[in-house]
Write an enzyme that holds these catalytic residues in place. Structure first.
Site, PDB file in Angstrom:
ATOM      1  CG  ASN A 215      -0.006  -0.190   2.504  1.00 22.62           C
ATOM      2  OD1 ASN A 215       0.539   0.762   3.014  1.00 22.62           O
ATOM      3  ND2 ASN A 215      -0.353  -1.151   3.260  1.00 22.62           N
ATOM      4  CG  ASP A 284      -6.478  -5.569   6.336  1.00 21.83           C
ATOM      5  OD1 ASP A 284      -6.147  -5.631   7.415  1.00 21.83           O
ATOM      6  OD2 ASP A 284      -6.808  -4.611   5.646  1.00 21.83           O
ATOM      7  CE  LYS A 294       8.118 -11.511 -14.697  1.00 19.98           C
ATOM      8  NZ  LYS A 294       8.882 -10.894 -15.761  1.00 19.98           N
ATOM      9  N   PRO A 310      -2.732 -12.362  10.170  1.00 19.59           N
ATOM     10  CG  PRO A 310      -0.759 -12.901  11.231  1.00 19.59           C
ATOM     11  CD  PRO A 310      -1.435 -12.944   9.708  1.00 19.59           C
ATOM     12  CG  ASP A 311      -5.930  -7.077  13.838  1.00 18.78           C
ATOM     13  OD1 ASP A 311      -4.932  -6.567  14.481  1.00 18.78           O
ATOM     14  OD2 ASP A 311      -6.829  -6.647  13.335  1.00 18.78           O
ATOM     15  CE  LYS A 342     -10.765  -0.653  11.187  1.00 16.01           C
ATOM     16  NZ  LYS A 342      -9.959   0.095  10.149  1.00 16.01           N
ATOM     17  CE  LYS A 346      -8.214  -4.139  14.197  1.00 19.89           C
ATOM     18  NZ  LYS A 346      -7.221  -4.122  13.500  1.00 19.89           N
TER      19      LYS A 346
HETATM   20  O1  PMT Z   1       2.891   6.108   6.483  1.00 16.76           O
HETATM   21  P1  PMT Z   1       2.529   7.235   5.947  1.00 16.76           P
HETATM   22  O2  PMT Z   1       2.535   7.469   4.633  1.00 16.76           O
HETATM   23  O3  PMT Z   1       3.035   8.546   7.094  1.00 16.76           O
HETATM   24  O4  PMT Z   1       0.910   7.347   6.378  1.00 16.76           O
HETATM   25  C1  PMT Z   1       0.596   7.023   7.902  1.00 16.76           C
HETATM   26  C2  PMT Z   1      -0.827   6.236   7.810  1.00 16.76           C
HETATM   27  C3  PMT Z   1      -2.174   6.881   7.014  1.00 16.76           C
HETATM   28  C4  PMT Z   1      -0.210   4.929   7.338  1.00 16.76           C
HETATM   29  C5  PMT Z   1      -1.098   5.997   9.267  1.00 16.76           C
HETATM   30  O5  PMT Z   1      -1.370   7.409   9.796  1.00 16.76           O
HETATM   31  C6  PMT Z   1      -2.137   5.183   9.449  1.00 16.76           C
HETATM   32  O6  PMT Z   1      -3.387   5.320   9.539  1.00 16.76           O
HETATM   33  N1  PMT Z   1      -1.703   3.849   9.868  1.00 16.76           N
HETATM   34  C7  PMT Z   1      -3.018   2.601  10.050  1.00 16.76           C
HETATM   35  C8  PMT Z   1      -3.244   2.297   8.707  1.00 16.76           C
HETATM   36  C9  PMT Z   1      -4.175   0.999   8.530  1.00 16.76           C
HETATM   37  O7  PMT Z   1      -3.839  -0.034   8.284  1.00 16.76           O
HETATM   38  O8  PMT Z   1      -5.526   1.224   9.276  1.00 16.76           O
HETATM   39  P2  PMT Z   1      -6.474   0.154   9.332  1.00 16.76           P
HETATM   40  O9  PMT Z   1      -7.754   0.753   9.693  1.00 16.76           O
HETATM   41  O10 PMT Z   1      -6.602  -0.687   8.241  1.00 16.76           O
HETATM   42  O11 PMT Z   1      -6.008  -0.718  10.424  1.00 16.76           O
HETATM   43  C10 PMT Z   1      -6.431  -0.475  11.908  1.00 16.76           C
HETATM   44  C11 PMT Z   1      -5.295  -0.817  12.658  1.00 16.76           C
HETATM   45  O12 PMT Z   1      -5.331  -2.334  12.762  1.00 16.76           O
HETATM   46  C12 PMT Z   1      -3.905  -0.276  12.600  1.00 16.76           C
HETATM   47  O13 PMT Z   1      -3.322   0.388  13.888  1.00 16.76           O
HETATM   48  C13 PMT Z   1      -3.139  -1.458  11.903  1.00 16.76           C
HETATM   49  O14 PMT Z   1      -1.903  -1.049  12.288  1.00 16.76           O
HETATM   50  C14 PMT Z   1      -3.611  -2.352  12.656  1.00 16.76           C
HETATM   51  N2  PMT Z   1      -3.549  -3.721  11.838  1.00 16.76           N
HETATM   52  C15 PMT Z   1      -4.350  -3.973  10.770  1.00 16.76           C
HETATM   53  C16 PMT Z   1      -4.471  -5.101   9.972  1.00 16.76           C
HETATM   54  C17 PMT Z   1      -3.541  -6.248  10.618  1.00 16.76           C
HETATM   55  N3  PMT Z   1      -3.390  -7.398   9.922  1.00 16.76           N
HETATM   56  N4  PMT Z   1      -2.933  -5.939  11.825  1.00 16.76           N
HETATM   57  C18 PMT Z   1      -2.902  -4.681  12.249  1.00 16.76           C
HETATM   58  O15 PMT Z   1      -1.953  -4.566  13.334  1.00 16.76           O
END
Ligand code: PMT
Length: 408
Positions: A215, A284, A294, A310-311, A342, A346
């Site tokens: 991403n 995710d 390849k 995994p989360d 969340k 979580k």
């Molecule tokens: O890196 P930059 O370019 O500076 O951008 C910053 C950012 C936008 C990436 C940052 O500010 C941000 O919002 N990070 C979280 C991005 C994200 O994945 O959000 P989410 O809503 O999908 O996930 C929710 C939370 O669960 C997050 O804390 C994520 O780290 C965590 N997560 C999600 C999926 C997973 N499998 N494991 C996790 O720990």
């Protein structure tokens, strides 16, 4: 002479390095202001500084012999430059002339001040003092910005009337101001005694040896938090996905690629930290099976079987012992609603909701805005640069953590 290891914030050793500029006369007063605040001060000076102030004056004020020559056998026998560099808890270069700044930036080691700056493990502060045009010149600005990138601290310059008759930026800060900043530098900080583990950047899920799913996270937000937390006194471990950023000073960095790597690194470190922040944009899903070779184009369509990753955040939040756990929520719509979901689902202590619908904020931008939500409260942190936002977020976290520890 041994290094002072007392916790008394004012019993620190300051090595004052005086460059050859007219502001050197203020350095005599600076010694007094530092000593008033309880610092032990030793002085090194350049040869040209002696044209502006005598070593005898500085020796009388500091109470120590003043060194000015790298190859002075008597001075080296008393306390050599390497010993001086080790003795210092902070090196303050004041005044730092344009010449001295250029030479420190170049890593010169042919005279006492630059050699000491190179040899010390202590933080180095530069207090620029020069004519306004010399200060504004492109090369001086480049030198200063290089020094900042190397975590050298720059205080000043002030602006006003100059010895040469010009008016503008380039005046060395007043001795009282430098002494107050030195005191502030050693003051206990908001996160002193805390240890923070955080994730930053994207994760990368391999499809085959040349392709991956990822991403737009640049890591800037997470790295800004890591730097701010270290500056605020925390011990920091930063688990980072693949990004193009330098590690902030004092931060322990662990590089990972995939979500599973990130989870492993986090869980290997989680018990040594009492705060966790999940700032990474974690993939995710990953492909069910990574191809060894390849993948060749065989038709117009291609199907990839994906499995859920995994989360990491939820795993940390349900771990025992559990750190104070903060998540991010990157959303493009119903930001508050999804973030609150969340927070509860979580089992987090706090969540920083991030509206990523605007290209100017969030992913891969220099600025961001957050809505920080916790059990019985929330606060908006309006759009600003990520460094400022990181400090504001950590200040909120420190407050909520203290409330939790006080049972409020
Ligand atoms: O890196 P930059 O370019 O500076 O951008 C910053 C950012 C936008 C990436 C940052 O500010 C941000 O919002 N990070 C979280 C991005 C994200 O994945 O959000 P989410 O809503 O999908 O996930 C929710 C939370 O669960 C997050 O804390 C994520 O780290 C965590 N997560 C999600 C999926 C997973 N499998 N494991 C996790 O720990």
């Amino acid at each position: 002479m041994s290094k002072n290891t007392s916790n008394n914030q004012t019993s620190k050793n300051i090595l004052l390095a005086i460059g050859g500029g007219i502001a050197a006369y203020k350095s005599a007063d600076l010694i007094r202001r530092l000593k008033e605040r309880g610092f032990d001060v030793r002085v090194v000076m350049s040869q040209s500084a002696k044209e502006f102030i005598t070593p005898l004056t500085l020796q009388a004020l500091s109470g120590y012999p003043v060194a000015s020559d790298l190859l002075d056998t008597a001075a080296e026998a008393a306390m050599g430059h390497i010993e001086l560099a080790k003795w210092a808890d902070l090196v303050v270069v004041a005044p730092a002339t344009a010449n001295l700044i250029a030479r420190i930036n170049a890593g010169m080691a042919d005279e006492l001040i630059t050699t000491t700056c190179l040899a010390t493990e202590a933080p180095v502060v530069i207090c620029p003092a020069m004519n306004r045009q010399m200060y504004r010149s492109q090369v001086t600005q480049e030198n200063l910005s290089n020094l900042l990138k190397r975590d050298i601290i720059i205080w000043g310059p002030g602006s006003g009337s100059q010895a040469c008759g010009d008016i503008g930026p380039g005046r060395m800060l007043e001795p009282t101001d430098i002494a107050d900043r030195t005191l502030q530098f050693f003051a206990p900080k908001l996160l002193t005694g805390q240890s923070l583990l955080l994730t930053a950047g994207p994760t990368r899920e391999a499809i085959d040896p040349v392709r991956y799913i990822s991403n737009h996270s640049s890591g800037k937000m997470g790295f800004a938090i890591a730097k701010a937390a270290a500056d605020m006194g925390a011990k920091v471990t930063l688990v980072s996905g693949p990004v193009n950023l330098t590690t902030p000073a004092g931060v322990n960095r662990v590089d990972v690629q995939s979500t599973q790597d990130m989870l492993d690194a986090v869980m290997a470190n989680v018990e040594e930290h009492n705060i966790f922040i999940g700032c990474a944009a974690v993939a995710d899903y990953r492909v069910a099976e990574i191809a060894d070779e390849k993948i060749k184009k065989s038709s117009t369509d291609m199907q990839l079987a994906l499995v859920r990753n995994p989360d990491i955040l939820a795993t940390v939040a349900s771990h025992t012992p559990r750190p104070f756990t903060i998540g991010f929520a990157a959303e493009t719509q119903d930001v508050e609603h999804y973030a609150k979901d969340k927070l509860v689902r979580k089992k987090l202590d706090m969540i920083a909701a991030n509206d990523v619908s605007s290209p100017e904020l969030g992913f891969n931008a220099d600025s961001n805005a957050l809505k920080v939500i916790w059990g019985d409260g929330q606060q908006d942190l309006p759009a600003t640069d990520k460094q400022t936002l990181a400090k504001q977020l950590l200040t909120l976290i420190a407050k909520q953590l203290a409330n939790k520890q006080d049972g409020k």
